[in-house]
Design an enzyme around this catalytic site. Structure first.
Site, PDB file in Angstrom:
ATOM      1  N   GLU A 426       8.286   5.855  -9.680  1.00  0.00           N
ATOM      2  CA  GLU A 426       7.294   7.016  -9.496  1.00  0.00           C
ATOM      3  C   GLU A 426       6.193   6.554  -8.505  1.00  0.00           C
ATOM      4  O   GLU A 426       5.075   6.899  -8.560  1.00  0.00           O
ATOM      5  CB  GLU A 426       6.427   7.237 -10.803  1.00  0.00           C
ATOM      6  CG  GLU A 426       7.257   7.754 -11.972  1.00  0.00           C
ATOM      7  CD  GLU A 426       6.699   8.341 -13.229  1.00  0.00           C
ATOM      8  OE1 GLU A 426       5.407   8.161 -13.216  1.00  0.00           O
ATOM      9  OE2 GLU A 426       7.134   8.686 -14.016  1.00  0.00           O
ATOM     10  N   GLU A 502      13.846   7.694 -17.102  1.00  0.00           N
ATOM     11  CA  GLU A 502      12.755   7.252 -18.076  1.00  0.00           C
ATOM     12  C   GLU A 502      12.648   8.589 -18.829  1.00  0.00           C
ATOM     13  O   GLU A 502      12.694   9.725 -18.100  1.00  0.00           O
ATOM     14  CB  GLU A 502      11.361   7.057 -17.276  1.00  0.00           C
ATOM     15  CG  GLU A 502      10.530   6.192 -18.048  1.00  0.00           C
ATOM     16  CD  GLU A 502       9.269   6.069 -17.081  1.00  0.00           C
ATOM     17  OE1 GLU A 502       9.230   5.362 -16.247  1.00  0.00           O
ATOM     18  OE2 GLU A 502       8.398   6.601 -17.304  1.00  0.00           O
TER      19      GLU A 502
HETATM   20  C1  GAL Z   1       5.631   7.086 -16.601  1.00  0.00           C
HETATM   21  C2  GAL Z   1       5.711   5.850 -16.112  1.00  0.00           C
HETATM   22  C3  GAL Z   1       5.573   4.790 -17.100  1.00  0.00           C
HETATM   23  C4  GAL Z   1       4.645   5.264 -17.928  1.00  0.00           C
HETATM   24  C5  GAL Z   1       5.217   6.538 -18.795  1.00  0.00           C
HETATM   25  C6  GAL Z   1       4.562   7.087 -20.060  1.00  0.00           C
HETATM   26  O1  GAL Z   1       5.503   8.444 -15.639  1.00  0.00           O
HETATM   27  O2  GAL Z   1       6.704   5.654 -15.193  1.00  0.00           O
HETATM   28  O3  GAL Z   1       5.328   3.780 -16.558  1.00  0.00           O
HETATM   29  O4  GAL Z   1       3.198   5.301 -17.686  1.00  0.00           O
HETATM   30  O5  GAL Z   1       5.012   7.439 -17.810  1.00  0.00           O
HETATM   31  O6  GAL Z   1       5.078   8.222 -20.343  1.00  0.00           O
END
Ligand code: GAL
Length: 836
Positions: A426, A502
């Site tokens: 990100e 993710e």
């Molecule tokens: C994402 C990020 C992670 C964590 C996650 C929580 O956007 O890459 O490191 O912060 O959100 O939902």
């Protein structure tokens, strides 16, 4: 008195035993490289005194410590320390000092120190002279200290480090938190991370193994005949291939040599079926071995295509988890057993891959993944030149990113578990028109160091990132929280391979059930419902990703956020970034994540079983919530069941509530996971079964069936008042090496031995014998009780005690747990010394 004498004799005998263990090790085979642990007997102090790195500095009052050491985990918790990084003192300056003697006979050899990780901005001084500086805390390095060492005398190494409160989005830890090694070697030696092994051709009959070896020459000359010998050994120590050639010196300083070897009928490395070979590289001069270097590797093929991910020719979906590097109550100081326990828990959930979010992992983690057959995405960075918090790594980007990325790949490219390199998570350059230029350069570096693995990155503003050309720069497009966009991306970019880098980011607290079910929001308890419907606006329940993945059998798979809770980022409480989302709100004492399928103590939450029901085949059934609602005034309870069986029958106080069939009898979950945060809209989840049941104390039980045959059952009983403590150690027999751990699960029960799901009794611990308490925890993300203490309150009936063996002391360890008004409990463990 007598006892004391006997004890001291036993101790001496024991030390002799350890010595004989290590002497035995040295005898075979002849070694010219000496690598010794440099982890004991450091002195530590938090200090801003610049003289503290000097030789004659008075450190008599400093604290003796062994490393790996994380000084921030000691606490105390304070809101001004930034809940976003765990509310712990990761900031400030500190110095570690260690005196060491270098024999006169070593003159002429190369003396080097290897630091596997110092958090962060480390400056290394030898005998008061600055010899090295490295900002990034997640990467290791070797330092040649030969010019600064005094032979035949005492030397001092001092390590200074410095970190700001606003240096990260999560808990980083602080200190020399990974291992340190001292090496002595011949001036002509194999370089640090000097071998690169690949397996260009693999069939069941044979595997071609290519071993590239870099040799350094720190001598003035390289006259004479030098040979490089590469031997490959199987797991039984049998030589299966070898090659020998004269070393080709391109110049006087270094040389790169390539050996191709063939393993006949190779044993393949695979998921859950790891097989490791060992490559031994030796430099021979005039028939005399002058250096030896060992590299563990595996033989396996990987392929990523529009048809999916293939390992050894077989398609596998990635059932992955993102993991931060901390080890919960133990902090960031790396520990082999604690890391292994995390991975074992993940495997039990059905995990076959981890993503090292968002930084290079510990060496231990990769070695364990190699041994346990777990795939790994190694990630380099959470930001590039554009910061996410005011004083993060972006400040060092220009000067250091290339070195850090190259070193990460050189360090990790021989691990069979590693299947892809992530160049970033990100990053804010996603939004920049020329962000692709950075991505292209980083990919170029990756390919130079390792042409055999694909590159990837995780994008949260997916379409913007793709429009800006970042997707084209990498091999595999990681989508963070975009299950509804996979199909569209493939349509718009037919050549792209997209997967869930993710996913989910569901939040929950173990054992917490708020009724009626609340929407995602802050709750006065600072906890989150464990019915697993709640997630922040950018996220969604696991079911949505299951649906997307099931609809696309060729998708590589997903990495959930996260497998295990971690310190810091306590979303939804105080959960905003400093720069990307504005300043953090403090909902003190909320200080660690709610994202894990497993809590910070390593105890599974309900979500663990939801993933298990989707990711494993061994019949299982899980039931929620607890059955202690008598004081709540709630009369009807939603009962949920997760199973991988076909049908489940629920019994309430012995009465059948009927059978339900998975995938047919559906449960309501939010239809639009973004809308769920704003309005009540539900969807039927094929992944859960549920009943609404009038509450009456007693017992609920589920029985799971496949082909009408019972395959699993689980019951939950109403507990009476807390009456006793139960203790269960994960291992009763531990290694007396001063590092091994036993994790003891503490449960509060009623007088009939029924687990009490609401108990919060304060439990005190006494440990006698050759072990000591290193941490306590309970998975409560909103507790400021210290992790280093001999007491802990139970959180929803459970807490954790972690004990560590004492080096060189074998014997029986007694652990006693007491709590006011409860029957105490005691267990014993054994510590033994093994010659490994
Ligand atoms: C994402 C990020 C992670 C964590 C996650 C929580 O956007 O890459 O490191 O912060 O959100 O939902």
């Amino acid at each position: 008195m007598k006892l004391k004498i006997i004890k001291s004799i036993l101790k001496s005998l024991f030390i002799l035993m350890i010595l004989s263990c290590s002497t035995h090790k040295k005898e075979s085979p002849l070694q010219t490289r000496e690598r010794v642990s440099f982890n004991e007997n450091w002195l530590f102090q938090k200090t801003e005194d610049s003289a503290a790195t000097q030789f004659d500095y008075d450190d008599s009052q400093w604290r003796p410590v062994n490393v790996p050491h994380d000084y921030a985990i000691e606490g105390p918790f304070k809101p001004e320390y930034n809940p976003r990084t765990g509310g712990l003192p990761i900031h400030g300056q500190a110095v570690y000092r260690k005196k060491f003697f270098v024999d006169k006979e070593k003159q002429g050899s190369i003396i080097s120190l290897e630091f596997e990780g110092v958090m962060s901005n480390a400056t290394i001084y030898i005998n008061g002279k600055k010899v090295y500086h490295r900002p990034y805390g997640y990467i290791g390095y070797e330092i040649d200290i030969t010019p600064y060492v005094k032979f035949g005398e005492e030397n001092l190494v001092a390590v200074h480090m410095e970190q700001d409160v606003l240096s990260a989005r999560w808990y980083t830890g602080a200190g020399i938190y990974r291992k340190v090694w001292l090496e002595t070697k011949n001036p002509i030696h194999i370089a640090h991370w000097g071998t690169h092994i690949s397996t260009p051709e693999i069939s069941s009959e044979k595997a071609t193994v290519s071993v590239e070896t870099k040799i350094n020459n720190k001598n003035a000359s390289n006259k004479g005949d030098y040979f490089l010998h590469t031997q490959i050994f199987d797991e039984n120590g049998k030589e299966v291939a070898s090659n020998k050639s004269e070393i080709e010196w391109a110049n006087k300083k270094n040389s790169t040599n390539k050996h191709n070897l063939t393993i006949v009928n190779p044993n393949l490395w695979d998921i859950n079926a790891a097989y490791l070979y060992k490559s031994v590289s030796t430099i021979v001069k005039d028939n005399q071995e002058i250096d030896r270097y060992e590299t563990s590797f595996g033989v396996r093929s990987i392929e990523f295509s529009k048809k999916g991910f293939f390992i050894n020719g077989r398609q596998e979906k990635i059932q992955g988890v993102c993991l931060h590097h901390d080890l919960g109550p133990l902090g960031a100081a790396v520990n082999l057993r604690a890391t292994e326990r995390q991975l074992q828990i993940m495997k039990d959930m059905g995990v076959n891959a981890i993503r090292t979010a968002h930084n290079p992992p510990s060496k231990e983690q990769l070695e364990l993944c190699d041994r346990m057959g777990i795939l790994v995405q190694v990630e380099a960075f959470d930001m590039w030149a554009m910061p996410k918090t005011e004083n993060d790594y972006s400040n060092h980007w220009d000067e250091w990113h290339e070195t850090d990325l190259r070193d990460m790949i050189k360090r990790d490219r021989n691990h069979p578990s590693v299947i892809m390199w992530s160049i970033g998570n990100e990053v804010r350059e996603q939004k920049e028109k020329d962000g692709h230029l950075v991505a292209e350069r980083l990919v170029e570096i990756c390919k130079e160091e390792d042409p055999n693995r694909p590159t990837t990155a995780g994008f949260n503003i997916l379409t913007t990132a793709l429009n800006n050309g970042l997707g084209n720069a990498i091999d595999l497009v990681g989508a963070n929280y975009k299950p509804t966009q996979y199909a569209q991306v493939i349509k718009n970019y037919p050549n792209m391979i997209v997967y869930g880098s993710e996913t989910a980011s569901t939040v929950s607290s173990r054992g917490v059930y708020h009724l009626p079910l609340e929407k995602y929001d802050k709750h006065p308890s600072l906890q989150v419902n464990s019915y697993d419907f709640n997630s922040p606006p950018w996220a969604y329940p696991p079911d949505i990703e299951f649906m997307a993945q099931d609809a696309m059998p060729n998708n590589i798979g997903e990495f959930i956020w996260t497998g295990i809770d971690y310190l810091g980022e306590p979303t939804p409480y105080g959960g905003k970034d400093n720069l990307t989302h504005g300043n953090w709100d403090v909902d003190w004492p909320s200080r660690s994540s709610y994202f894990g399928a497993v809590d910070l103590a390593g105890f599974p939450k309900d979500r663990f079983y939801l993933y298990q029901s989707q990711w494993t085949n061994k019949p299982m059934v899980h039931l929620l919530p607890h059955w202690n609602w008598e004081d709540s005034g709630i009369t009807e309870i939603p009962v949920f069941c997760y199973t991988n069986a076909e049908e489940v029958e629920l019994f309430v106080n012995g009465k059948s509530m009927g059978k339900k069939t998975k995938g047919v009898d559906k449960t309501r979950i939010p239809v639009d996971f973004y809308a769920w945060n704003r309005q009540e809209k539900f969807y039927d989840s094929p992944y859960r079964l549920s009943w609404n049941v009038p509450y009456k104390p007693g017992e609920i039980e589920v029985v799971a069936y496949i082909d009408d045959k019972e395959v699993a059952r689980k019951s939950i009983k109403t507990a009476q008042v807390p009456a006793q403590i139960s203790l269960e150690a994960d291992r009763n027999d531990i290694h007396a090496d001063g590092e091994d751990l036993s994790f003891i699960t503490v449960k509060i029960e009623d007088e009939n031995g029924v687990f009490h799901p609401l108990a919060d009794n304060l439990v005190e611990f006494k440990v006698s014998g050759p072990a000591s308490i290193v941490a306590v925890g309970n998975g409560n993300a909103a507790s400021t009780e210290p992790f280093q203490a001999n007491y802990r309150k139970a959180f929803n009936g459970m807490c954790l005690l972690v004990v560590k063996s004492k080096k060189g002391e074998e014997g029986e360890v007694t652990i006693e747990a007491t709590s006011e008004g409860l029957t105490p409990q005691r267990i014993t463990l054994q510590t033994r010394y093994y010659c490994l």
